[in-house]
Design an enzyme around this catalytic site. Structure first.
Site, PDB file in Angstrom:
ATOM      1  N   PHE A 123       0.856  -1.191   0.000  1.00 31.40           N
ATOM      2  CA  PHE A 123       0.000   0.000   0.000  1.00 31.40           C
ATOM      3  C   PHE A 123       0.881   1.226   0.000  1.00 31.40           C
ATOM      4  O   PHE A 123       1.721   1.402   0.885  1.00 31.40           O
ATOM      5  CB  PHE A 123      -0.943   0.030   1.218  1.00 31.40           C
ATOM      6  CG  PHE A 123      -1.890   1.192   1.157  1.00 31.40           C
ATOM      7  CD1 PHE A 123      -3.052   1.133   0.396  1.00 31.40           C
ATOM      8  CD2 PHE A 123      -1.595   2.378   1.815  1.00 31.40           C
ATOM      9  CE1 PHE A 123      -3.906   2.224   0.300  1.00 31.40           C
ATOM     10  CE2 PHE A 123      -2.449   3.468   1.726  1.00 31.40           C
ATOM     11  CZ  PHE A 123      -3.603   3.392   0.971  1.00 31.40           C
ATOM     12  N   ASP A 208       9.188   2.615   1.787  1.00 27.55           N
ATOM     13  CA  ASP A 208       8.016   3.362   2.227  1.00 27.55           C
ATOM     14  C   ASP A 208       7.854   3.081   3.717  1.00 27.55           C
ATOM     15  O   ASP A 208       7.333   2.037   4.106  1.00 27.55           O
ATOM     16  CB  ASP A 208       6.796   2.910   1.429  1.00 27.55           C
ATOM     17  CG  ASP A 208       5.509   3.598   1.881  1.00 27.55           C
ATOM     18  OD1 ASP A 208       5.516   4.228   2.959  1.00 27.55           O
ATOM     19  OD2 ASP A 208       4.493   3.493   1.166  1.00 27.55           O
ATOM     20  N   LYS A 237       2.469   9.534   8.338  1.00 25.20           N
ATOM     21  CA  LYS A 237       1.744   9.114   9.543  1.00 25.20           C
ATOM     22  C   LYS A 237       2.315   9.621  10.878  1.00 25.20           C
ATOM     23  O   LYS A 237       1.901  10.663  11.344  1.00 25.20           O
ATOM     24  CB  LYS A 237       1.596   7.589   9.535  1.00 25.20           C
ATOM     25  CG  LYS A 237       0.641   7.110   8.424  1.00 25.20           C
ATOM     26  CD  LYS A 237       0.072   5.737   8.675  1.00 25.20           C
ATOM     27  CE  LYS A 237      -1.105   5.450   7.751  1.00 25.20           C
ATOM     28  NZ  LYS A 237      -0.749   4.920   6.434  1.00 25.20           N
TER      29      LYS A 237
HETATM   30  C1  LIG Z   1      -0.967   5.207   5.025  1.00 25.13           C
HETATM   31  C2  LIG Z   1       0.090   4.840   4.075  1.00 25.13           C
HETATM   32  C3  LIG Z   1       0.343   5.572   2.900  1.00 25.13           C
HETATM   33  C4  LIG Z   1      -0.544   6.729   2.479  1.00 25.13           C
HETATM   34  O1  LIG Z   1      -0.461   7.792   3.350  1.00 25.13           O
HETATM   35  P1  LIG Z   1      -1.534   8.982   3.267  1.00 25.13           P
HETATM   36  O2  LIG Z   1      -1.025   9.986   4.240  1.00 25.13           O
HETATM   37  O3  LIG Z   1      -2.859   8.400   3.621  1.00 25.13           O
HETATM   38  O4  LIG Z   1      -1.502   9.479   1.861  1.00 25.13           O
HETATM   39  C5  LIG Z   1       1.394   5.215   2.106  1.00 25.13           C
HETATM   40  N1  LIG Z   1       2.188   4.173   2.433  1.00 25.13           N
HETATM   41  C6  LIG Z   1       1.994   3.442   3.540  1.00 25.13           C
HETATM   42  C7  LIG Z   1       2.929   2.324   3.869  1.00 25.13           C
HETATM   43  C8  LIG Z   1       0.937   3.742   4.396  1.00 25.13           C
HETATM   44  O5  LIG Z   1       0.713   2.993   5.475  1.00 25.13           O
END
Ligand SMILES: *Cc1c(COP(=O)(O)O)cnc(C)c1O
Length: 381
Positions: A123, A208, A237
């Protein structure tokens, strides 16, 4: 717009690991705004930093320097592999920046390079390129055509990754632990093997760490527990502890390919967001992170003990305070029952419940959460 299947709860205030709704019902918050509120709700130190900053300078654009942004950039580069930081406002936006940076860098090696290999079950966000990078078809549906240039391989499968590398490959983009994919922890040597493959083929490794970063897994960044470092990393986050801010980090040689005009953000790293993040990161000390690891280990131990007493928990996994349970028959039933008993939980799929308490959660709050879960699952704790 109807993009969320929301619970019929209106939250009005919070304190530490607790939130209250508009009817005065109090919940122990093991969602933390989806792994965001590192120090829980209404954190006094952060509230003070935000109010102080609001009284001097909210926003100036990136046409000028501002002190909180400089201090945050210095802190992040001092505490990571990176030499440079670009600030933005969310995880998806950080990943968009990472994709642009990787493509631009790869073209300096070979102009044919543009492809980014990501993992199935990953994700990376909801904007179009981040969505295309996300290796889950259910999120793509109806939004085609998606930006080209992404390939997906099974997560934690080094042979599959090696097979997919070709003359157009620019980079590999992975989460150290797949968060939304269900808290999937790969083999402990997976990322080191990916790093070696990237080095052999001169590919960039992008991690990420939007969900795993900022102490969530018990170290500042999850990559620290793998013995390797990426070339590019994205954060969001937990970075702002609830204030929206994202960051794209890179080594100097990579960051160099961005020149004035190639990437930008009006709000990114504005004084208020940077001051809010600084108030969080300063407290992520080695001693504090050791505590996160200890609390995470304890929570996993208690949940594993619970698992032994019921066949409704199929598996317990995680690292630090990023933890998941596979539940029978459905996660939502457990979440709704826990909610009634005053515990907030989230799910990553129909069968997977995720626990992401504030990093500052107390031991007695962990005990309370486990005993509510035991009640919900009809287990004697
Ligand atoms: C939540 C998340 C995103 C997206 O972040 P947003 O601030 O909602 O755009 C991207 N990568 C990972 C691993 C995430 O957990």
């Amino acid at each position: 717009m109807p993009t969320y299947a929301r619970f019929p709860i209106v939250l009005t205030k919070g304190s530490g690991a607790f939130v209250s709704d508009i009817d005065g019902k109090k919940y122990l918050d093991f969602v933390s705004g989806i792994a965001v509120n590192a120090f829980g709700h209404a954190d006094a130190k952060q509230a003070l930093a935000i109010s102080r900053q609001a009284k001097s300078l909210l926003h100036v654009s990136n046409l000028y320097y501002n002190v909180p942004q400089i201090m945050l950039a210095e802190w992040l580069t001092a505490h990571s592999f990176a030499d440079r930081v670009f600030f933005c406002n969310s995880g998806a936006e950080a990943n968009e920046g990472a994709i642009k940076l990787a493509r631009r860098f790869a073209k300096t090696i070979d102009p044919n390079r543009f492809e980014i290999i990501t993992a199935e079950g990953s994700f990376h966000g909801r904007t179009l390129a981040a969505l295309a990078a996300t290796g889950q078809e259910k999120y793509h549906k109806g939004f085609e055509p998606l930006p080209a240039g992404f390939k997906y391989v099974p997560f934690n499968d080094i042979a599959a990754l090696e097979k997919e590398i070709g003359p157009n490959t620019a980079a590999v983009l992975l989460e150290p632990i797949q968060g939304e994919g269900g808290v999937r922890v790969p083999d402990s040597d997976y990322l080191a093997k990916v790093r070696a493959l990237c080095d052999r083929h001169r590919l960039l490794l992008i991690l990420d760490e939007v969900q795993t970063g900022m102490g969530r897994t018990g170290t500042l960044f999850a990559y620290e527990q793998t013995g390797i470092a990426p070339d590019i990393m994205t954060l969001a986050k937990g970075l702002g502890g609830g204030f929206p801010i994202g960051a794209l980090l890179a080594k100097e040689a990579v960051a160099q390919v961005f020149t004035p005009g190639t990437h930008a953000s009006t709000f990114g790293g504005n004084p208020l967001a940077s001051a809010a993040a600084l108030a969080i990161v300063k407290r992520l000390t080695p001693a504090f992170l050791k505590g996160v690891k200890k609390k995470g280990d304890l929570l996993i131990k208690k949940l594993t003990a619970l698992q032994r007493k019921t066949d409704r928990i199929k598996s317990v996994r995680g690292m630090g305070l990023l933890i998941a349970l596979d539940i029978q028959p459905t996660a939502i039933e457990v979440i709704e029952k826990a909610q009634k008993k005053g515990l907030l939980l989230s799910k990553t799929s129909e069968q997977t419940v995720r626990l992401t308490p504030p990093l500052s959660v107390h031991l007695e709050q962990i005990n309370r959460a486990v005993s509510i879960l035991a009640e919900v699952l009809d287990v004697k704790a």
